[in-house]
Scaffold this active site. Structure first.
Site, PDB file in Angstrom:
ATOM      1  N   ASP A 160      -8.127  19.433  41.919  1.00  0.00           N
ATOM      2  CA  ASP A 160      -8.531  20.505  41.228  1.00  0.00           C
ATOM      3  C   ASP A 160      -7.150  21.507  41.148  1.00  0.00           C
ATOM      4  OD1 ASP A 160      -9.254  22.759  39.583  1.00  0.00           O
ATOM      5  OD2 ASP A 160     -11.283  22.950  40.302  1.00  0.00           O
ATOM      6  N   LYS A 210      -4.840  29.538  32.165  1.00  0.00           N
ATOM      7  CA  LYS A 210      -4.676  30.363  33.291  1.00  0.00           C
ATOM      8  C   LYS A 210      -2.956  30.335  33.763  1.00  0.00           C
ATOM      9  CE  LYS A 210      -8.969  28.553  35.475  1.00  0.00           C
ATOM     10  NZ  LYS A 210      -9.683  29.593  35.539  1.00  0.00           N
ATOM     11  N   GLN A 256      -5.767  26.540  40.069  1.00  0.00           N
ATOM     12  CA  GLN A 256      -5.703  28.035  40.680  1.00  0.00           C
ATOM     13  C   GLN A 256      -4.295  27.731  41.255  1.00  0.00           C
ATOM     14  OE1 GLN A 256      -6.987  30.895  40.240  1.00  0.00           O
ATOM     15  NE2 GLN A 256      -8.699  30.316  39.194  1.00  0.00           N
ATOM     16  N   HIS A 260     -15.020  25.092  42.764  1.00  0.00           N
ATOM     17  CA  HIS A 260     -15.593  25.516  41.345  1.00  0.00           C
ATOM     18  C   HIS A 260     -16.784  24.869  40.951  1.00  0.00           C
ATOM     19  CE1 HIS A 260     -15.347  26.551  37.093  1.00  0.00           C
ATOM     20  NE2 HIS A 260     -14.737  28.020  37.601  1.00  0.00           N
ATOM     21  N   CYS A 295     -18.178  31.267  39.331  1.00  0.00           N
ATOM     22  CA  CYS A 295     -18.606  29.842  39.263  1.00  0.00           C
ATOM     23  C   CYS A 295     -18.554  29.175  40.306  1.00  0.00           C
ATOM     24  CB  CYS A 295     -17.418  29.193  38.107  1.00  0.00           C
ATOM     25  SG  CYS A 295     -17.777  30.120  36.276  1.00  0.00           S
TER      26      CYS A 295
HETATM   27  C1  PLP Z   1     -10.734  26.277  40.843  1.00  0.00           C
HETATM   28  C2  PLP Z   1     -11.154  26.158  39.154  1.00  0.00           C
HETATM   29  N1  PLP Z   1     -11.453  24.882  38.863  1.00  0.00           N
HETATM   30  C3  PLP Z   1     -11.901  24.510  37.614  1.00  0.00           C
HETATM   31  C4  PLP Z   1     -11.861  25.696  36.750  1.00  0.00           C
HETATM   32  C5  PLP Z   1     -12.370  25.212  34.976  1.00  0.00           C
HETATM   33  O1  PLP Z   1     -11.373  25.437  34.445  1.00  0.00           O
HETATM   34  P1  PLP Z   1     -11.854  25.844  33.013  1.00  0.00           P
HETATM   35  O2  PLP Z   1     -12.714  26.837  32.493  1.00  0.00           O
HETATM   36  O3  PLP Z   1     -10.414  26.183  32.203  1.00  0.00           O
HETATM   37  O4  PLP Z   1     -12.249  24.389  32.382  1.00  0.00           O
HETATM   38  C6  PLP Z   1     -11.655  27.040  37.173  1.00  0.00           C
HETATM   39  C7  PLP Z   1     -11.521  28.381  36.332  1.00  0.00           C
HETATM   40  O5  PLP Z   1     -12.463  28.398  35.643  1.00  0.00           O
HETATM   41  C8  PLP Z   1     -11.046  27.177  38.261  1.00  0.00           C
HETATM   42  O6  PLP Z   1     -10.811  28.436  38.952  1.00  0.00           O
END
Ligand code: PLP
Ligand code: PLP
Lengths: 410, 147, 410, 147
Positions: A199, A225, A202, A123, A367
């Site tokens: 990370d 999430k 998910q 991401h 993203c």
């Molecule tokens: C795999 C992953 N990493 C990072 C993020 C970033 O999370 P957040 O938008 O809550 O900062 C997301 C979701 O948007 C994600 O799906």
């Protein structure tokens, strides 16, 4: 599995919303999940009866609010099996948590020529911060490629990791649904002397997480999430690393002392929590952790595995070669998040037709532009399922897709 | 809700108003400094350790009645005591303040004496840090002295 | 003033709480304020009926949530009379907003020998970030001193500002209550070619704010001190500055494109809003702005001026030389925030006795240690009033103080 | 809730399926690139401006039906038109999309023609960006051509 998952739906008031007379089919949980009454009520009740600043004032109301805030930290710590509650740092979202790692551990440890290893399925939140630091410092970024069915291609991993300082990777792809072998990847990182940054955005909402079993060094994830409120994210870090790295944001609460000529840092976790924290949000997150724990993360994974199986079968049997689902079709290697191409209808147009059926999916690059380029797509449609989704919602998705196909192929 | 008298026992107020062992010691006595970032309390502990015994101790700094009286009572309790026994007392005191350090039950052979009066602090969780400040600083001083 | 302020109390459910049979006397609003039903209900209703991710997905639910989120931005923009809504950046708190300025504008503009001007009455949030950058870059920090009655001493300001790159100051002291002449200070900064950064944490909740009249360059403030939720803060910046400075956190939403070898930034305000934002919190903040606007900021200032007058008189007439109130006693130069020393009773002990009366004040250094050193105190008691406080709560404070005096001077 | 037929008029689908003026132009024609970070739509506009007239225009890129058909319809509407008139049309189109640019009412002397079909997009606010993408890119191309 004895739990009746369809009865959980009643816990989530939004799911009872009708738009234009049609029931909501919410298939965008990989983006952000809905919230159960347990979470909403915890926040509302806190705001109505108990709101006060935390960790500063000493009167009874403030002491009680502090207990709730710190209690949420302890709940999160046990949820991921962290050795210590003070290893859990609250941030505003997972993105801030990852930036924190880059700007503290990274700033203190990376210099010109040092190697950062990422994967092609990251991401943006786990790419851009590293790119910013790499550009400043002259570090090298290496990318773990993917196999044709969307798994990490580890055939060359020892070469990629050799000489690396950090391996930062997602536990589960937000586009492909691929579940990565976190424990194995952490061990690989350590074998090469790199730290392992996970990370967990998910994965944490959808399956058991055990940072000690992973042997990870950092884990970032987001409350919103995992049926918790927006406005709060989590960074877990290994105590020894958190102790040795510099602070991130400067301000109140993160200091031990401030003089005109400089400051000293507070103990963990205060060191990384500058300013007034997301107090009500922490209370809500605590309730979310309780809610998920009561159901059981293994049960949730089981339920989503069933849903994924059903969805894979329904989509492919109904649409055959008209649908291309990216990623693995091995149900043990993936979660219930599906990105796909449908006929030659643009994802944005697909989602528009689906919206007429009140089926909520995301169309776009999710993203993860580097991954999209690899898939050869500018955008995909993504349907992502969670504990409150049912097989009849899979059917609703299929029906809506059928309509989209009809509409655009006159 | 516990009342003020649970917190402010008479003996505590006495130590607050007439603190024992106030002052400083010159090197080679060791000096340890502690502070509570939350409320700004500051404490300095000066220690003279001779042959494994705290031969002298002085306390400086400023803070609330709980932190100051705890420091004063501590100084009276440890002065002239062997370091080993003092370490046990530190552990016992923190246990009384319900601060867990993952070890088993503390050694209760050292009597708490007047320190018992601080037991009521436990009912006021935000004040525990005040009561423990001097003891943590003492522990740091002992580290320095044995280094 | 025709508004009946005491009837506002009913809007704030926490104020009806009794602890130990005693009504709550909440005098810690400079720390964090309580929330009216209008804010709580807006958040609850959003979570129950409308929650969805913003600025990403395109279905009706998400489009509606995005409208609410962006609507909150527009409300905040008009509240401070910002020329453009996209100049309003949501952060997690004011502390992050100030760190953002330091790490973006500061990183891009400050190098060795450059001069940063702060004042002796700053909150740690407007000190520590500058100290961090100054230590890294070798900048000089200069401090505007105070007069004996707690006002900024501007007698030497031209010397202090000469050659300075930035003047960063609070609009109102969180310890002394002093209201600074923001417009004049911005003009002074500009005269010397410095930008003006305004910490509006304590002023924005209590009086009219007009960034165009100020001619400020940046303004930081927090939702939680202005009857809004925790977990969201605000940075307003002059469009031209926001355009030219580098981004802060990296991740989703702040990018236009990401490739393996680098990224490009999104337009304002996305550029500074990485990751999933405090969505529900923005909705709550929008409701808070509506609530305050309906009452009128000038009415609030008027009410607090009356309270301050009453409090000053009550405290000094009842306790005479037993109380030392720091700061100015000119009601036109101060807000309704009072820090004081009471007899020789330690502030922590004072607040403990007050807590027995359910009078909530803060005892400590109020995240302003340099100022505390100047006052020659390790800590003070601080009673801070807001729109929902009444003169009878001033009396309750006095009664409780009397008890503290009796208790400690047997 | 507006229906799909409000958005996807027949003429829009026609331009989507048979886009006009697809392709590229070689320099000295100018090239402008636009994209919509939200959904990943990308558009390239190639412009040949001769004596104040858009003598040729080509469109590349990919995206949803709205962004592609808007680009195609735009290309047909501006080809062979004087730059001044095209600028007015851009303004008029954005006005139709309810994008305010603080100026007064747009010049309505240039007829919208087929473009009128895109009016329904306004009822779908998230799609406005799709419809406007090509027009913003065209405006950028005109800047480049006059630079
Ligand atoms: C795999 C992953 N990493 C990072 C993020 C970033 O999370 P957040 O938008 O809550 O900062 C997301 C979701 O948007 C994600 O799906
Ligand atoms: C003057 C001032 N500046 C900055 C801050 C920091 O605000 P926050 O804690 O919301 O980040 C505060 C309040 O704590 C304050 O009073």
């Amino acid at each position: 599995m004895t739990l009746n998952f369809s009865s959980l739906r009643a816990d989530f008031p939004v799911l009872a919303e009708h738009i234009n007379g049609k029931p909501l089919v919410y298939l965008d949980s990989a983006n952000s999940s809905q919230k159960p009454n347990a979470v909403i009520d915890a926040m509302t009740s806190f705001l109505q009866h108990s709101y006060a600043p935390t960790n500063r004032s000493a009167y009874t109301l403030a002491a009680h609010a502090t207990d709730l805030y710190e209690g949420a930290r302890s709940k999160v710590a046990s949820f991921i099996n962290a050795p210590h509650a003070h290893e859990v740092v609250f941030t505003k979202n997972a993105t801030e948590a990852l930036n924190l790692v880059v700007r503290t551990w990274g700033s203190a440890n990376l210099s010109a020529g040092d190697v950062i290893v990422l994967t092609h399925m990251e991401h943006h939140a786990n790419i851009v911060p590293w790119q910013m630091l790499a550009a400043e410092r002259g570090c090298e970024i290496r990318w773990v490629p993917l196999t044709s069915d969307g798994l990490l291609d580890l055939s060359n991993i020892d070469v990629l990791l050799s000489g690396a300082s950090v391996f930062s990777f997602t536990a589960m792809s937000n586009v492909l649904g691929t579940i990565n072998p976190v424990k194995e990847l952490c061990a690989l990182a350590h074998k090469h002397g790199a730290i392992a940054v996970v990370d967990g955005c998910q994965s944490v909402p959808h399956m058991m997480t055990d940072v000690q079993d992973f042997d990870a060094d950092f884990l970032a994830f987001s409350s919103h999430k995992m049926v918790g409120p927006s406005g709060i994210g989590i960074l877990w870090g290994r105590e020894s690393l958190l102790e040795e790295i510099p602070p991130f944001l400067g301000g109140g609460n993160m200091i031990a002392d401030v003089k005109l000529d400089g400051f000293t840092c507070a103990e963990l976790p205060g060191k990384f929590e500058a300013g007034t924290q997301p107090i009500t949000e922490a209370v809500g997150l605590g309730a979310a952790v309780d809610y998920l724990s009561a159901i059981g993360m293994n049960n949730i994974r089981e339920h989503e595995r069933d849903l994924a199986q059903y969805a894979l079968h329904a989509l492919t049997s109904r649409f055959g070669r008209d649908i291309v689902i990216h990623g693995s079709n091995d149900i043990n290697q993936r979660g219930a998040t599906f990105s796909f191409a449908f006929k030659d209808v643009h994802p944005h147009d697909v989602s528009q037709v689906l919206d007429q059926h009140n089926v909520c999916v995301r169309a776009g690059h999710h993203c993860a532009k580097p991954l999209m380029r690899l898939l050869g797509a500018n955008a995909t449609v993504r349907a992502s399922f969670y504990l409150y989704n049912t097989t009849s919602e899979v059917d609703a998705l299929c029906d809506a897709l059928e309509d989209a196909g009809d509409f655009f192929t006159l | 809700m516990p009342g003020l008298e649970d917190l402010y026992r008479e003996i505590i107020l006495d130590h607050y108003k007439s603190p024992r062992n106030r002052g400083t010691l010159e090197p080679p006595a060791v000096r340890a400094e502690g502070h509570n970032p939350l409320c700004g309390d500051e404490i300095e502990v000066f220690l003279d350790v001779q042959d494994g015994v705290i031969s002298d101790i002085k306390i400086s700094g400023q803070g609330c009645s709980i932190s100051q009286s705890s420091a004063s009572m501590m100084s009276a309790a440890v002065k002239g005591k062997p370091v080993e026994q003092v370490r046990a007392l530190i552990q016992r005191f923190k246990h009384m303040m319900s601060i867990e350090d993952e070890t088993s039950e503390p050694d209760t052979s050292t009597p708490l004496g007047d320190l018992e009066a601080l037991q009521g602090v436990v009912k006021f969780p935000v004040r525990i840090k005040c009561a423990v400040l001097a003891w943590n600083t003492l522990a740091e001083g002992l580290e320095l002295a044995s280094a």
